[in-house]
Design a protein around this motif. Structure first.
Motif, short mmCIF file in Angstrom:
data_model
loop_
_atom_site.label_atom_id
_atom_site.label_comp_id
_atom_site.label_asym_id
_atom_site.label_seq_id
_atom_site.Cartn_x
_atom_site.Cartn_y
_atom_site.Cartn_z
N ASN A 95 1.11 -1.23 0.09
CA ASN A 95 0.01 -0.05 -0.26
C ASN A 95 0.70 1.25 -0.46
OD1 ASN A 95 -2.38 -1.35 0.06
ND2 ASN A 95 -2.52 -1.75 2.00
N LYS A 96 1.60 1.00 0.26
CA LYS A 96 3.13 2.73 0.88
C LYS A 96 2.92 2.38 -0.62
CE LYS A 96 6.97 4.04 3.39
NZ LYS A 96 7.81 3.77 4.38
N LEU A 97 4.09 1.03 -1.12
CA LEU A 97 3.94 1.32 -2.66
C LEU A 97 3.36 2.46 -3.48
CD1 LEU A 97 6.95 1.15 -4.35
CD2 LEU A 97 5.76 -1.19 -5.08
N TRP A 98 2.23 2.41 -3.39
CA TRP A 98 0.84 2.32 -4.02
C TRP A 98 0.97 4.05 -4.17
CZ3 TRP A 98 -0.40 1.11 -8.82
CH2 TRP A 98 -0.72 -0.49 -9.07
N GLU A 99 1.43 4.39 -2.69
CA GLU A 99 1.03 5.53 -2.63
C GLU A 99 2.21 6.02 -3.05
OE1 GLU A 99 1.13 5.74 1.74
OE2 GLU A 99 -1.49 4.68 1.69
N GLU A 100 3.02 5.71 -2.86
CA GLU A 100 4.64 6.53 -3.35
C GLU A 100 4.64 6.35 -5.02
OE1 GLU A 100 7.22 4.12 -2.70
OE2 GLU A 100 7.75 5.10 -0.23
N ARG A 101 3.78 6.16 -6.03
CA ARG A 101 4.07 4.91 -6.71
C ARG A 101 2.94 6.71 -7.78
NH1 ARG A 101 5.29 3.50 -11.79
NH2 ARG A 101 3.86 3.48 -13.41
N ASN A 102 2.10 6.43 -7.01
CA ASN A 102 0.40 7.21 -7.30
C ASN A 102 0.90 8.94 -7.55
OD1 ASN A 102 -0.89 5.63 -8.11
ND2 ASN A 102 -2.24 5.61 -5.94
#
Length: 492
Positions: free
Chosen positions: A467-474
Protein backbone atom coordinates in the motif's frame (compact mmCIF):
# COMPACT_ATOMS: atom_id res chain seq x y z
CA UNK A 1 -35.69 -24.62 -0.19
CA UNK A 2 -34.98 -27.71 -2.24
CA UNK A 3 -38.48 -29.07 -1.68
CA UNK A 4 -40.00 -25.69 -2.62
CA UNK A 5 -38.18 -25.74 -5.94
CA UNK A 6 -39.26 -29.29 -6.65
CA UNK A 7 -42.88 -28.31 -6.01
CA UNK A 8 -42.42 -25.31 -8.28
CA UNK A 9 -41.14 -27.66 -10.96
CA UNK A 10 -44.36 -29.60 -10.88
CA UNK A 11 -46.55 -26.52 -10.98
CA UNK A 12 -44.65 -24.27 -13.39
CA UNK A 13 -42.83 -26.55 -15.80
CA UNK A 14 -44.73 -29.79 -16.03
CA UNK A 15 -47.02 -28.44 -18.75
CA UNK A 16 -44.07 -27.23 -20.84
CA UNK A 17 -42.22 -30.50 -20.50
CA UNK A 18 -45.12 -32.85 -21.03
CA UNK A 19 -46.26 -30.84 -24.04
CA UNK A 20 -42.88 -30.81 -25.73
CA UNK A 21 -40.75 -33.56 -24.22
CA UNK A 22 -40.97 -37.11 -25.45
CA UNK A 23 -38.46 -39.59 -24.08
CA UNK A 24 -39.27 -41.92 -26.96
CA UNK A 25 -38.56 -45.00 -24.89
CA UNK A 26 -34.84 -44.20 -24.71
CA UNK A 27 -34.93 -43.69 -20.94
CA UNK A 28 -36.20 -46.04 -18.30
CA UNK A 29 -37.41 -44.13 -15.27
CA UNK A 30 -36.58 -46.23 -12.23
CA UNK A 31 -38.98 -46.38 -9.28
CA UNK A 32 -36.10 -47.10 -6.89
CA UNK A 33 -35.36 -44.01 -4.75
CA UNK A 34 -31.88 -42.65 -5.36
CA UNK A 35 -29.94 -39.73 -3.95
CA UNK A 36 -27.55 -37.35 -5.65
CA UNK A 37 -25.39 -34.69 -4.11
CA UNK A 38 -24.37 -31.90 -6.51
CA UNK A 39 -21.81 -29.18 -5.85
CA UNK A 40 -22.98 -25.89 -7.42
CA UNK A 41 -23.00 -22.11 -6.77
CA UNK A 42 -26.17 -22.23 -4.70
CA UNK A 43 -29.31 -24.29 -4.37
CA UNK A 44 -31.75 -21.78 -5.84
CA UNK A 45 -29.93 -21.14 -9.10
CA UNK A 46 -29.20 -24.86 -9.53
CA UNK A 47 -32.87 -25.86 -9.37
CA UNK A 48 -33.90 -22.99 -11.60
CA UNK A 49 -31.32 -23.81 -14.25
CA UNK A 50 -31.26 -27.63 -14.10
CA UNK A 51 -32.90 -29.30 -11.14
CA UNK A 52 -36.51 -28.30 -11.76
CA UNK A 53 -36.56 -29.94 -15.18
CA UNK A 54 -34.62 -33.01 -14.12
CA UNK A 55 -36.62 -33.58 -10.92
CA UNK A 56 -39.89 -33.44 -12.84
CA UNK A 57 -38.75 -36.23 -15.15
CA UNK A 58 -36.93 -38.21 -12.45
CA UNK A 59 -38.95 -37.69 -9.24
CA UNK A 60 -37.31 -40.69 -7.54
CA UNK A 61 -33.83 -39.16 -7.76
CA UNK A 62 -33.54 -36.85 -4.77
CA UNK A 63 -31.01 -34.08 -5.36
CA UNK A 64 -29.30 -32.11 -2.62
CA UNK A 65 -27.01 -29.19 -3.39
CA UNK A 66 -23.66 -28.36 -1.80
CA UNK A 67 -23.29 -24.61 -2.23
CA UNK A 68 -19.83 -23.16 -2.89
CA UNK A 69 -20.90 -19.63 -1.92
CA UNK A 70 -19.34 -19.90 1.52
CA UNK A 71 -15.88 -20.24 -0.05
CA UNK A 72 -16.03 -16.81 -1.66
CA UNK A 73 -17.72 -14.80 1.08
CA UNK A 74 -14.48 -13.65 2.67
CA UNK A 75 -11.18 -12.60 1.11
CA UNK A 76 -9.19 -13.57 4.19
CA UNK A 77 -9.08 -16.58 6.46
CA UNK A 78 -9.57 -16.77 10.23
CA UNK A 79 -6.03 -15.51 10.90
CA UNK A 80 -6.10 -12.75 8.27
CA UNK A 81 -4.25 -14.77 5.63
CA UNK A 82 -5.35 -14.77 1.99
CA UNK A 83 -7.85 -17.48 1.13
CA UNK A 84 -6.57 -20.26 -1.12
CA UNK A 85 -9.80 -20.80 -3.06
CA UNK A 86 -8.54 -23.90 -4.82
CA UNK A 87 -7.70 -25.56 -1.50
CA UNK A 88 -10.95 -24.35 0.07
CA UNK A 89 -13.00 -25.92 -2.72
CA UNK A 90 -11.08 -29.19 -2.48
CA UNK A 91 -11.59 -29.23 1.30
CA UNK A 92 -15.33 -28.77 0.73
CA UNK A 93 -15.34 -31.66 -1.75
CA UNK A 94 -13.46 -33.87 0.70
CA UNK A 95 -15.91 -32.99 3.46
CA UNK A 96 -19.22 -33.19 1.59
CA UNK A 97 -18.28 -35.92 -0.93
CA UNK A 98 -20.62 -34.81 -3.75
CA UNK A 99 -21.44 -37.19 -6.59
CA UNK A 100 -21.29 -34.40 -9.17
CA UNK A 101 -19.28 -31.19 -9.21
CA UNK A 102 -19.87 -28.16 -11.41
CA UNK A 103 -16.54 -26.60 -12.35
CA UNK A 104 -15.04 -24.23 -14.89
CA UNK A 105 -12.46 -25.01 -17.56
CA UNK A 106 -9.30 -24.24 -15.60
CA UNK A 107 -10.49 -26.37 -12.68
CA UNK A 108 -11.58 -29.19 -14.99
CA UNK A 109 -8.17 -29.56 -16.60
CA UNK A 110 -6.28 -29.70 -13.30
CA UNK A 111 -8.70 -31.99 -11.46
CA UNK A 112 -9.16 -34.31 -14.43
CA UNK A 113 -5.45 -34.83 -14.81
CA UNK A 114 -5.19 -35.46 -11.08
CA UNK A 115 -7.60 -38.39 -11.47
CA UNK A 116 -10.47 -36.84 -9.50
CA UNK A 117 -13.24 -37.87 -11.93
CA UNK A 118 -14.85 -40.90 -13.57
CA UNK A 119 -14.34 -41.33 -17.32
CA UNK A 120 -17.67 -40.78 -19.10
CA UNK A 121 -16.87 -42.63 -22.32
CA UNK A 122 -18.03 -46.02 -21.08
CA UNK A 123 -21.42 -44.50 -20.17
CA UNK A 124 -21.62 -42.78 -23.56
CA UNK A 125 -20.92 -46.06 -25.35
CA UNK A 126 -23.33 -48.05 -23.18
CA UNK A 127 -26.25 -45.62 -23.62
CA UNK A 128 -25.39 -44.82 -27.25
CA UNK A 129 -25.37 -41.16 -26.23
CA UNK A 130 -25.37 -39.12 -29.44
CA UNK A 131 -22.51 -36.60 -29.60
CA UNK A 132 -22.89 -35.87 -33.32
CA UNK A 133 -25.02 -32.78 -32.80
CA UNK A 134 -22.79 -31.19 -30.18
CA UNK A 135 -20.72 -28.07 -30.84
CA UNK A 136 -17.93 -29.13 -33.24
CA UNK A 137 -14.64 -29.82 -31.51
CA UNK A 138 -16.08 -29.60 -28.00
CA UNK A 139 -15.71 -33.27 -27.05
CA UNK A 140 -12.19 -33.45 -28.51
CA UNK A 141 -11.20 -30.32 -26.60
CA UNK A 142 -12.59 -31.68 -23.33
CA UNK A 143 -10.57 -34.86 -23.95
CA UNK A 144 -7.49 -32.78 -24.61
CA UNK A 145 -7.90 -30.99 -21.29
CA UNK A 146 -8.49 -34.34 -19.60
CA UNK A 147 -5.28 -35.89 -20.88
CA UNK A 148 -7.06 -38.06 -23.45
CA UNK A 149 -10.17 -39.04 -21.49
CA UNK A 150 -13.59 -37.39 -21.34
CA UNK A 151 -14.29 -36.61 -17.70
CA UNK A 152 -16.96 -33.94 -18.01
CA UNK A 153 -19.44 -32.23 -20.31
CA UNK A 154 -20.28 -28.51 -20.39
CA UNK A 155 -23.90 -27.44 -20.26
CA UNK A 156 -23.32 -24.33 -22.35
CA UNK A 157 -20.79 -22.00 -23.88
CA UNK A 158 -20.22 -18.30 -24.44
CA UNK A 159 -18.29 -16.47 -27.13
CA UNK A 160 -17.84 -13.15 -28.85
CA UNK A 161 -18.06 -12.40 -32.55
CA UNK A 162 -17.42 -9.53 -34.94
CA UNK A 163 -20.66 -7.76 -35.92
CA UNK A 164 -20.62 -5.75 -39.13
CA UNK A 165 -23.03 -3.27 -40.70
CA UNK A 166 -23.60 -4.42 -44.29
CA UNK A 167 -25.27 -1.14 -45.25
CA UNK A 168 -22.17 0.88 -44.34
CA UNK A 169 -19.85 -1.55 -46.14
CA UNK A 170 -22.04 -1.31 -49.24
CA UNK A 171 -22.24 2.49 -49.03
CA UNK A 172 -18.44 2.86 -49.17
CA UNK A 173 -17.90 -0.12 -51.49
CA UNK A 174 -15.76 -2.00 -48.96
CA UNK A 175 -15.65 -5.84 -48.95
CA UNK A 176 -17.35 -7.56 -46.00
CA UNK A 177 -15.20 -9.13 -43.27
CA UNK A 178 -14.88 -12.92 -43.29
CA UNK A 179 -14.38 -15.64 -40.70
CA UNK A 180 -10.91 -16.14 -39.21
CA UNK A 181 -9.51 -12.73 -40.11
CA UNK A 182 -6.52 -11.51 -38.11
CA UNK A 183 -6.45 -8.26 -36.16
CA UNK A 184 -4.28 -6.70 -38.85
CA UNK A 185 -6.81 -7.62 -41.53
CA UNK A 186 -9.73 -6.25 -39.53
CA UNK A 187 -7.84 -3.02 -38.86
CA UNK A 188 -7.08 -2.69 -42.57
CA UNK A 189 -10.80 -3.00 -43.32
CA UNK A 190 -11.63 -0.42 -40.67
CA UNK A 191 -9.11 2.04 -42.13
CA UNK A 192 -10.96 2.06 -45.45
CA UNK A 193 -13.84 4.03 -43.89
CA UNK A 194 -13.66 7.83 -44.04
CA UNK A 195 -12.39 9.75 -41.01
CA UNK A 196 -13.89 13.16 -41.83
CA UNK A 197 -16.65 14.79 -39.81
CA UNK A 198 -17.10 15.61 -36.12
CA UNK A 199 -16.58 12.98 -33.41
CA UNK A 200 -20.32 13.07 -32.65
CA UNK A 201 -21.53 12.50 -36.22
CA UNK A 202 -18.84 10.76 -38.27
CA UNK A 203 -18.55 7.08 -39.22
CA UNK A 204 -15.98 4.87 -37.49
CA UNK A 205 -14.56 1.64 -38.88
CA UNK A 206 -14.38 -0.35 -35.64
CA UNK A 207 -15.48 -0.05 -32.01
CA UNK A 208 -12.69 -1.50 -29.88
CA UNK A 209 -12.14 -1.24 -26.15
CA UNK A 210 -13.04 1.50 -23.72
CA UNK A 211 -10.32 4.05 -23.07
CA UNK A 212 -8.42 4.38 -26.32
CA UNK A 213 -5.18 3.74 -24.45
CA UNK A 214 -2.47 1.83 -26.27
CA UNK A 215 -2.02 -0.44 -23.26
CA UNK A 216 -5.64 -1.61 -23.31
CA UNK A 217 -5.77 -2.23 -27.06
CA UNK A 218 -2.31 -3.84 -27.26
CA UNK A 219 -3.12 -6.24 -24.42
CA UNK A 220 -6.43 -7.17 -26.07
CA UNK A 221 -4.62 -7.99 -29.33
CA UNK A 222 -1.80 -9.82 -27.55
CA UNK A 223 -4.33 -11.92 -25.66
CA UNK A 224 -6.00 -12.98 -28.92
CA UNK A 225 -2.55 -14.06 -30.14
CA UNK A 226 -2.11 -16.27 -27.07
CA UNK A 227 0.68 -14.04 -25.76
CA UNK A 228 1.50 -13.63 -22.09
CA UNK A 229 3.82 -11.02 -20.62
CA UNK A 230 5.17 -13.46 -18.01
CA UNK A 231 5.64 -17.19 -17.45
CA UNK A 232 4.62 -17.46 -13.78
CA UNK A 233 5.73 -21.08 -13.46
CA UNK A 234 9.34 -20.23 -14.31
CA UNK A 235 9.18 -16.61 -13.08
CA UNK A 236 10.49 -15.24 -16.36
CA UNK A 237 9.31 -12.26 -18.40
CA UNK A 238 8.05 -12.97 -21.93
CA UNK A 239 6.93 -9.50 -22.99
CA UNK A 240 10.03 -8.50 -24.95
CA UNK A 241 9.23 -10.65 -27.98
CA UNK A 242 8.44 -10.33 -31.69
CA UNK A 243 4.80 -11.25 -30.98
CA UNK A 244 4.37 -8.45 -28.44
CA UNK A 245 6.15 -5.98 -30.71
CA UNK A 246 3.71 -6.79 -33.52
CA UNK A 247 0.67 -6.51 -31.21
CA UNK A 248 1.75 -3.14 -29.82
CA UNK A 249 2.67 -1.79 -33.25
CA UNK A 250 -0.65 -2.92 -34.76
CA UNK A 251 -2.56 -1.31 -31.89
CA UNK A 252 -0.51 1.89 -32.20
CA UNK A 253 -1.12 2.16 -35.95
CA UNK A 254 -4.84 1.52 -35.43
CA UNK A 255 -5.17 4.29 -32.83
CA UNK A 256 -3.21 6.77 -34.93
CA UNK A 257 -5.43 6.04 -37.95
CA UNK A 258 -8.36 7.62 -36.05
CA UNK A 259 -10.70 4.98 -37.44
CA UNK A 260 -11.44 3.37 -34.06
CA UNK A 261 -14.30 4.28 -31.75
CA UNK A 262 -13.79 3.91 -28.00
CA UNK A 263 -16.52 3.80 -25.36
CA UNK A 264 -14.90 6.68 -23.49
CA UNK A 265 -15.95 8.93 -26.36
CA UNK A 266 -19.56 8.40 -25.28
CA UNK A 267 -18.99 9.68 -21.76
CA UNK A 268 -21.56 12.46 -21.79
CA UNK A 269 -24.00 12.44 -18.91
CA UNK A 270 -27.01 10.23 -19.57
CA UNK A 271 -30.36 10.48 -17.86
CA UNK A 272 -32.67 8.98 -20.47
CA UNK A 273 -34.64 5.76 -20.47
CA UNK A 274 -33.54 2.28 -21.54
CA UNK A 275 -34.29 2.94 -25.21
CA UNK A 276 -32.04 6.00 -25.20
CA UNK A 277 -29.38 3.82 -23.58
CA UNK A 278 -29.66 1.30 -26.43
CA UNK A 279 -29.22 4.09 -28.96
CA UNK A 280 -25.97 5.22 -27.35
CA UNK A 281 -24.22 2.17 -28.80
CA UNK A 282 -22.70 3.59 -32.04
CA UNK A 283 -23.08 0.30 -33.91
CA UNK A 284 -26.80 0.27 -33.12
CA UNK A 285 -27.16 3.84 -34.39
CA UNK A 286 -25.31 3.21 -37.70
CA UNK A 287 -22.16 5.11 -36.76
CA UNK A 288 -19.73 2.18 -36.49
CA UNK A 289 -19.11 -0.38 -39.22
CA UNK A 290 -17.82 -3.20 -36.98
CA UNK A 291 -17.94 -4.08 -33.29
CA UNK A 292 -17.02 -7.03 -31.10
CA UNK A 293 -19.71 -8.28 -28.75
CA UNK A 294 -21.58 -11.31 -27.42
CA UNK A 295 -24.96 -12.87 -28.20
CA UNK A 296 -26.83 -10.63 -25.74
CA UNK A 297 -26.16 -7.69 -28.08
CA UNK A 298 -28.49 -9.22 -30.70
CA UNK A 299 -31.37 -8.84 -28.25
CA UNK A 300 -30.42 -5.21 -27.63
CA UNK A 301 -30.41 -4.44 -31.37
CA UNK A 302 -33.82 -6.05 -31.78
CA UNK A 303 -35.23 -4.09 -28.84
CA UNK A 304 -33.91 -0.84 -30.31
CA UNK A 305 -35.30 -1.72 -33.76
CA UNK A 306 -38.75 -2.37 -32.29
CA UNK A 307 -38.83 0.89 -30.35
CA UNK A 308 -37.53 3.06 -33.20
CA UNK A 309 -39.35 1.13 -35.93
CA UNK A 310 -41.04 4.26 -37.33
CA UNK A 311 -37.74 6.16 -37.73
CA UNK A 312 -36.21 4.84 -40.94
CA UNK A 313 -32.43 4.52 -40.91
CA UNK A 314 -32.05 5.32 -37.21
CA UNK A 315 -31.18 1.75 -36.18
CA UNK A 316 -28.85 -0.75 -37.85
CA UNK A 317 -30.96 -3.13 -39.89
CA UNK A 318 -28.80 -5.08 -42.33
CA UNK A 319 -26.06 -6.71 -40.26
CA UNK A 320 -24.25 -10.01 -39.97
CA UNK A 321 -21.46 -11.64 -37.96
CA UNK A 322 -18.14 -13.40 -38.48
CA UNK A 323 -15.66 -14.87 -36.03
CA UNK A 324 -13.68 -12.63 -33.74
CA UNK A 325 -10.15 -11.79 -35.00
CA UNK A 326 -7.77 -14.73 -34.57
CA UNK A 327 -4.06 -15.37 -34.41
CA UNK A 328 -2.35 -16.67 -37.58
CA UNK A 329 -0.73 -19.26 -35.31
CA UNK A 330 -4.12 -20.34 -33.86
CA UNK A 331 -6.63 -19.77 -36.70
CA UNK A 332 -9.22 -22.15 -35.22
CA UNK A 333 -9.08 -20.89 -31.63
CA UNK A 334 -10.28 -17.88 -29.66
CA UNK A 335 -9.61 -16.62 -26.17
CA UNK A 336 -13.16 -15.22 -26.15
CA UNK A 337 -14.77 -18.66 -26.42
CA UNK A 338 -15.34 -20.72 -23.31
CA UNK A 339 -17.35 -23.77 -22.25
CA UNK A 340 -19.11 -23.14 -18.97
CA UNK A 341 -20.73 -25.08 -16.15
CA UNK A 342 -18.86 -28.33 -16.72
CA UNK A 343 -20.38 -31.25 -14.82
CA UNK A 344 -18.19 -34.20 -13.80
CA UNK A 345 -18.70 -37.29 -11.64
CA UNK A 346 -16.32 -37.57 -8.71
CA UNK A 347 -14.19 -40.68 -8.31
CA UNK A 348 -15.69 -41.26 -4.85
CA UNK A 349 -19.33 -41.10 -6.03
CA UNK A 350 -21.47 -43.85 -4.55
CA UNK A 351 -24.21 -43.32 -7.12
CA UNK A 352 -22.34 -42.84 -10.40
CA UNK A 353 -25.13 -44.33 -12.54
CA UNK A 354 -27.66 -41.77 -11.33
CA UNK A 355 -25.02 -39.06 -11.68
CA UNK A 356 -24.53 -40.00 -15.32
CA UNK A 357 -28.29 -39.95 -15.84
CA UNK A 358 -28.27 -36.32 -14.71
CA UNK A 359 -25.32 -35.33 -16.94
CA UNK A 360 -26.77 -37.22 -19.91
CA UNK A 361 -30.08 -35.42 -19.57
CA UNK A 362 -28.76 -31.86 -19.23
CA UNK A 363 -26.39 -32.57 -22.16
CA UNK A 364 -29.15 -34.05 -24.32
CA UNK A 365 -30.89 -32.55 -27.32
CA UNK A 366 -34.19 -32.97 -25.48
CA UNK A 367 -33.03 -30.74 -22.64
CA UNK A 368 -31.62 -28.20 -25.13
CA UNK A 369 -34.98 -28.11 -26.93
CA UNK A 370 -36.95 -27.47 -23.75
CA UNK A 371 -34.47 -24.88 -22.44
CA UNK A 372 -34.55 -23.03 -25.74
CA UNK A 373 -38.14 -22.08 -24.86
CA UNK A 374 -37.16 -20.63 -21.49
CA UNK A 375 -35.60 -17.27 -20.72
CA UNK A 376 -32.78 -18.17 -18.32
CA UNK A 377 -30.45 -20.11 -20.59
CA UNK A 378 -26.87 -20.30 -19.34
CA UNK A 379 -25.13 -19.16 -22.51
CA UNK A 380 -25.63 -21.00 -25.77
CA UNK A 381 -26.78 -24.61 -25.92
CA UNK A 382 -24.08 -27.16 -26.72
CA UNK A 383 -26.40 -28.50 -29.45
CA UNK A 384 -25.90 -26.56 -32.69
CA UNK A 385 -29.48 -27.38 -33.74
CA UNK A 386 -30.67 -24.84 -31.17
CA UNK A 387 -28.16 -22.14 -32.11
CA UNK A 388 -30.11 -20.76 -35.00
CA UNK A 389 -31.48 -17.56 -36.44
CA UNK A 390 -34.62 -17.27 -38.53
CA UNK A 391 -33.19 -14.25 -40.38
CA UNK A 392 -30.22 -16.19 -41.73
CA UNK A 393 -27.38 -14.54 -39.84
CA UNK A 394 -24.11 -16.47 -39.64
CA UNK A 395 -24.65 -17.93 -36.16
CA UNK A 396 -21.99 -20.55 -36.88
CA UNK A 397 -19.49 -17.80 -36.06
CA UNK A 398 -20.42 -18.21 -32.39
CA UNK A 399 -19.16 -21.79 -32.24
CA UNK A 400 -16.75 -22.07 -35.16
CA UNK A 401 -13.70 -21.35 -32.98
CA UNK A 402 -12.76 -23.60 -30.10
CA UNK A 403 -11.45 -22.15 -26.83
CA UNK A 404 -7.78 -21.26 -26.68
CA UNK A 405 -6.09 -22.46 -23.52
CA UNK A 406 -5.52 -19.60 -21.06
CA UNK A 407 -2.25 -17.78 -21.65
CA UNK A 408 -1.67 -17.45 -17.91
CA UNK A 409 -2.13 -19.95 -15.10
CA UNK A 410 -3.65 -17.73 -12.41
CA UNK A 411 -2.93 -20.28 -9.71
CA UNK A 412 0.75 -19.85 -10.56
CA UNK A 413 0.31 -16.06 -10.78
CA UNK A 414 -0.85 -16.03 -7.16
CA UNK A 415 2.55 -17.44 -6.17
CA UNK A 416 4.44 -14.44 -7.55
CA UNK A 417 5.45 -11.50 -5.32
CA UNK A 418 2.41 -9.35 -4.53
CA UNK A 419 4.06 -6.28 -5.99
CA UNK A 420 4.22 -7.95 -9.40
CA UNK A 421 0.58 -6.91 -9.75
CA UNK A 422 1.93 -3.40 -10.37
CA UNK A 423 3.01 -4.51 -13.86
CA UNK A 424 -0.33 -3.36 -15.25
CA UNK A 425 0.43 0.15 -14.05
CA UNK A 426 3.93 0.04 -15.52
CA UNK A 427 2.51 -1.20 -18.82
CA UNK A 428 0.10 1.74 -18.88
CA UNK A 429 2.99 4.11 -18.27
CA UNK A 430 5.36 2.65 -20.87
CA UNK A 431 2.75 2.26 -23.59
CA UNK A 432 1.50 5.80 -22.97
CA UNK A 433 5.04 7.00 -23.65
CA UNK A 434 4.87 5.15 -26.99
CA UNK A 435 1.43 6.57 -27.74
CA UNK A 436 2.68 10.10 -26.98
CA UNK A 437 5.69 9.64 -29.26
CA UNK A 438 8.25 9.72 -26.43
CA UNK A 439 9.44 6.11 -26.76
CA UNK A 440 9.71 3.46 -29.42
CA UNK A 441 7.87 0.16 -29.09
CA UNK A 442 11.22 -1.62 -28.65
CA UNK A 443 12.28 0.71 -25.84
CA UNK A 444 9.00 0.28 -23.97
CA UNK A 445 9.09 -3.53 -24.17
CA UNK A 446 12.72 -3.63 -23.03
CA UNK A 447 11.90 -1.38 -20.06
CA UNK A 448 8.93 -3.57 -19.09
CA UNK A 449 11.07 -6.69 -19.35
CA UNK A 450 13.66 -5.18 -16.99
CA UNK A 451 11.06 -3.90 -14.52
CA UNK A 452 9.28 -7.25 -14.48
CA UNK A 453 12.46 -9.16 -13.77
CA UNK A 454 13.22 -6.74 -10.95
CA UNK A 455 9.81 -7.38 -9.34
CA UNK A 456 10.05 -11.14 -9.82
CA UNK A 457 13.40 -11.24 -8.01
CA UNK A 458 11.98 -9.60 -4.88
CA UNK A 459 10.45 -11.19 -1.81
CA UNK A 460 6.71 -10.72 -1.59
CA UNK A 461 5.75 -7.53 0.23
CA UNK A 462 3.30 -7.31 3.08
CA UNK A 463 -0.01 -5.57 2.40
CA UNK A 464 1.22 -2.55 4.37
CA UNK A 465 4.42 -2.31 2.33
CA UNK A 466 2.50 -2.71 -0.92
CA UNK A 467 0.00 0.00 0.00
CA UNK A 468 2.86 2.37 0.80
CA UNK A 469 4.51 1.60 -2.54
CA UNK A 470 1.26 2.33 -4.37
CA UNK A 471 0.87 5.63 -2.52
CA UNK A 472 4.40 6.67 -3.48
CA UNK A 473 3.82 5.69 -7.11
CA UNK A 474 0.51 7.56 -7.28
CA UNK A 475 2.14 10.65 -5.78
CA UNK A 476 4.91 10.48 -8.40
CA UNK A 477 2.35 10.24 -11.19
CA UNK A 478 0.40 13.24 -9.88
CA UNK A 479 3.66 15.22 -9.68
CA UNK A 480 4.53 14.30 -13.27
CA UNK A 481 1.09 15.35 -14.53
CA UNK A 482 1.34 18.66 -12.70
CA UNK A 483 4.76 19.33 -14.15
CA UNK A 484 3.54 18.45 -17.65
CA UNK A 485 0.63 20.89 -17.23
CA UNK A 486 2.96 23.64 -15.98
CA UNK A 487 1.37 23.67 -12.54
CA UNK A 488 3.17 24.44 -9.31
CA UNK A 489 4.21 21.24 -7.55
CA UNK A 490 3.55 21.32 -3.83
CA UNK A 491 5.97 19.16 -1.86
CA UNK A 492 4.66 18.06 1.51
Amino acid sequence: MKNWFKKAASVVLVTTILAGCSLGGKEEISNTPQALKVMYYDEGSFFQEYGMLFSTLYPNIDISVVSTQSIYRNNTGENGEEVDYEKAKQDLIDKEKPDIVMIEMNEYEKMAQEGKFIDLESYIAKDKFDTAGLVPGMVDYMKQLGGGQLYGLPSGFNSQVLFYNKTLFDKFNIPYPTDSMTWSEVIQLARQFPTDGTKEDRIYGLKAGYSGSLSELAQMMANSEGLSYVNPATKTMTINSAGWKNAVQTAYDAIKSETLYFDEQNNMGWSGDYNDYLLRNPFTSNRVAMTIDGSYYIRQMKEAAEYYSKEEGKIVKDWDIVTIPVSPQMPDQSTSTGYNNIFAITKESTNADAAWKFIAYISSEEHARVKSKLTYNNGFSIHTKYIKDEEGHNYEAFYKLKPAKPTIDYNEMNKLPKQFGMMYSYMEEEFKAVQDGNKSVEEALAALHTKGEELLAQESMTDEELNKLWEERNADQVKQMQEAAGETVIVE
